[in-house]
Design a protein around this motif. Sequence first.
Motif, PDB file in Angstrom:
ATOM      1  N   ASP A  64     -12.705 -32.219  13.752  1.00  0.00           N
ATOM      2  CA  ASP A  64     -13.748 -33.222  13.968  1.00  0.00           C
ATOM      3  C   ASP A  64     -15.092 -32.571  14.264  1.00  0.00           C
ATOM      4  O   ASP A  64     -16.146 -33.081  13.853  1.00  0.00           O
ATOM      5  CB  ASP A  64     -13.358 -34.144  15.127  1.00  0.00           C
ATOM      6  CG  ASP A  64     -12.337 -35.190  14.721  1.00  0.00           C
ATOM      7  OD1 ASP A  64     -12.202 -35.443  13.510  1.00  0.00           O
ATOM      8  OD2 ASP A  64     -11.674 -35.749  15.615  1.00  0.00           O
TER       9      ASP A  64
ATOM     10  N   LEU B  48     -16.671 -36.017  14.731  1.00  0.00           N
ATOM     11  CA  LEU B  48     -16.806 -36.337  16.145  1.00  0.00           C
ATOM     12  C   LEU B  48     -17.915 -37.354  16.391  1.00  0.00           C
ATOM     13  O   LEU B  48     -17.870 -38.116  17.359  1.00  0.00           O
ATOM     14  CB  LEU B  48     -17.082 -35.048  16.936  1.00  0.00           C
ATOM     15  CG  LEU B  48     -17.305 -35.170  18.434  1.00  0.00           C
ATOM     16  CD1 LEU B  48     -16.071 -35.756  19.119  1.00  0.00           C
ATOM     17  CD2 LEU B  48     -17.642 -33.812  19.042  1.00  0.00           C
TER      18      LEU B  48
ATOM     19  N   TYR C 120     -17.054 -41.046  17.048  1.00  0.00           N
ATOM     20  CA  TYR C 120     -16.453 -41.321  18.349  1.00  0.00           C
ATOM     21  C   TYR C 120     -17.500 -41.337  19.453  1.00  0.00           C
ATOM     22  O   TYR C 120     -17.369 -42.067  20.436  1.00  0.00           O
ATOM     23  CB  TYR C 120     -15.382 -40.285  18.671  1.00  0.00           C
ATOM     24  CG  TYR C 120     -14.189 -40.351  17.750  1.00  0.00           C
ATOM     25  CD1 TYR C 120     -13.225 -41.341  17.906  1.00  0.00           C
ATOM     26  CD2 TYR C 120     -14.021 -39.424  16.726  1.00  0.00           C
ATOM     27  CE1 TYR C 120     -12.125 -41.405  17.051  1.00  0.00           C
ATOM     28  CE2 TYR C 120     -12.930 -39.482  15.875  1.00  0.00           C
ATOM     29  CZ  TYR C 120     -11.984 -40.481  16.045  1.00  0.00           C
ATOM     30  OH  TYR C 120     -10.904 -40.554  15.204  1.00  0.00           O
TER      31      TYR C 120
ATOM     32  N   ASN D  80     -13.495 -43.241  25.105  1.00  0.00           N
ATOM     33  CA  ASN D  80     -13.397 -41.842  25.495  1.00  0.00           C
ATOM     34  C   ASN D  80     -12.682 -41.071  24.393  1.00  0.00           C
ATOM     35  O   ASN D  80     -11.521 -41.348  24.085  1.00  0.00           O
ATOM     36  CB  ASN D  80     -12.635 -41.719  26.818  1.00  0.00           C
ATOM     37  CG  ASN D  80     -12.676 -40.304  27.382  1.00  0.00           C
ATOM     38  OD1 ASN D  80     -12.435 -39.331  26.674  1.00  0.00           O
ATOM     39  ND2 ASN D  80     -12.982 -40.199  28.664  1.00  0.00           N
ATOM     40  N   TYR D  81     -13.360 -40.101  23.806  1.00  0.00           N
ATOM     41  CA  TYR D  81     -12.801 -39.368  22.668  1.00  0.00           C
ATOM     42  C   TYR D  81     -11.496 -38.681  23.017  1.00  0.00           C
ATOM     43  O   TYR D  81     -10.530 -38.730  22.253  1.00  0.00           O
ATOM     44  CB  TYR D  81     -13.828 -38.338  22.178  1.00  0.00           C
ATOM     45  CG  TYR D  81     -13.291 -37.406  21.116  1.00  0.00           C
ATOM     46  CD1 TYR D  81     -12.985 -37.876  19.842  1.00  0.00           C
ATOM     47  CD2 TYR D  81     -13.079 -36.056  21.391  1.00  0.00           C
ATOM     48  CE1 TYR D  81     -12.480 -37.028  18.867  1.00  0.00           C
ATOM     49  CE2 TYR D  81     -12.589 -35.200  20.423  1.00  0.00           C
ATOM     50  CZ  TYR D  81     -12.282 -35.693  19.157  1.00  0.00           C
ATOM     51  OH  TYR D  81     -11.783 -34.843  18.201  1.00  0.00           O
TER      52      TYR D  81
END
Length: 267
Positions: A86, A92, A95, A101-102
């Motif tokens: 990611d 990423l 997100y 919350n990733y």
Amino acid sequence: MKWFSAMYSAELKRMFTYRVDFWVQFFFGIAVELAIAYFLWDALFTIDGSHEISGYTMPMMMLYTVFAAFGGRIVRGNERMIVASDIYDGGLTKYLLYPINYIIVIFSQALAFSTVTVFQMALGLFLLFAIFGIPQEYQFTFENMLMGTSACLVASVFYFVTYVIIDYAAFWVDTVWGLSVMYRFIAQFLSGFFIPLEMFPDSLRKIAYFTPFPYIGAEPIKMFLGRSSWQQWAHVNVVIVLWTIPVAIILQIVWHRGLKNYTGVGI
């Protein structure tokens, strides 16, 4: 949290999208692993010429291998370098834009994998015991299964946190594959997933128990084998929790510092 259960359910559905491929990979992987272990240990017992090696007969050694294989999968989860991927491909970013919350999202995916592995272990043990029988010196109880499975699930949280920290190195370096492989090898070796820790030299075994790794591998396997107690179960879980807390704090520190280097452009 509704979104956590939603992500967990979605990952379960994704894993079973191609059912035939999923179960073929599972049975083939376990069969190859056990076949290699059988020929290896059979050769060692033949060379040694004794009935037991470090307190294990051949049937119990194979049973140890079975529980090490399944227990290792429960502890390691999916372990697919998802976080590093990611970061590298810019995935990423989406997100970071969502109100979630990733790390919890990624954990829900790992937990789904571990949950499926628990059911795979139940099915695998049923088939193994039905075909080959239960070793005479082994007393199968659901209590032992509960102790071992719950200990592995607690240990999976620790392993997940440490593995994600390594993936976070992707914020600064071009590849983390080498670090991931090195960590996995060290963790499995010191955990007793390769060979029982009873076979280690005393000095190395003592060093291993200064680390958290025996508590995520060797100790849960002992529970599966009926060589532990609820008092030991409690001790193992407390040790893992005490290791997980500081590592989780480090995880948050590395995360916030890593985000400062994140560009989200992909590769």
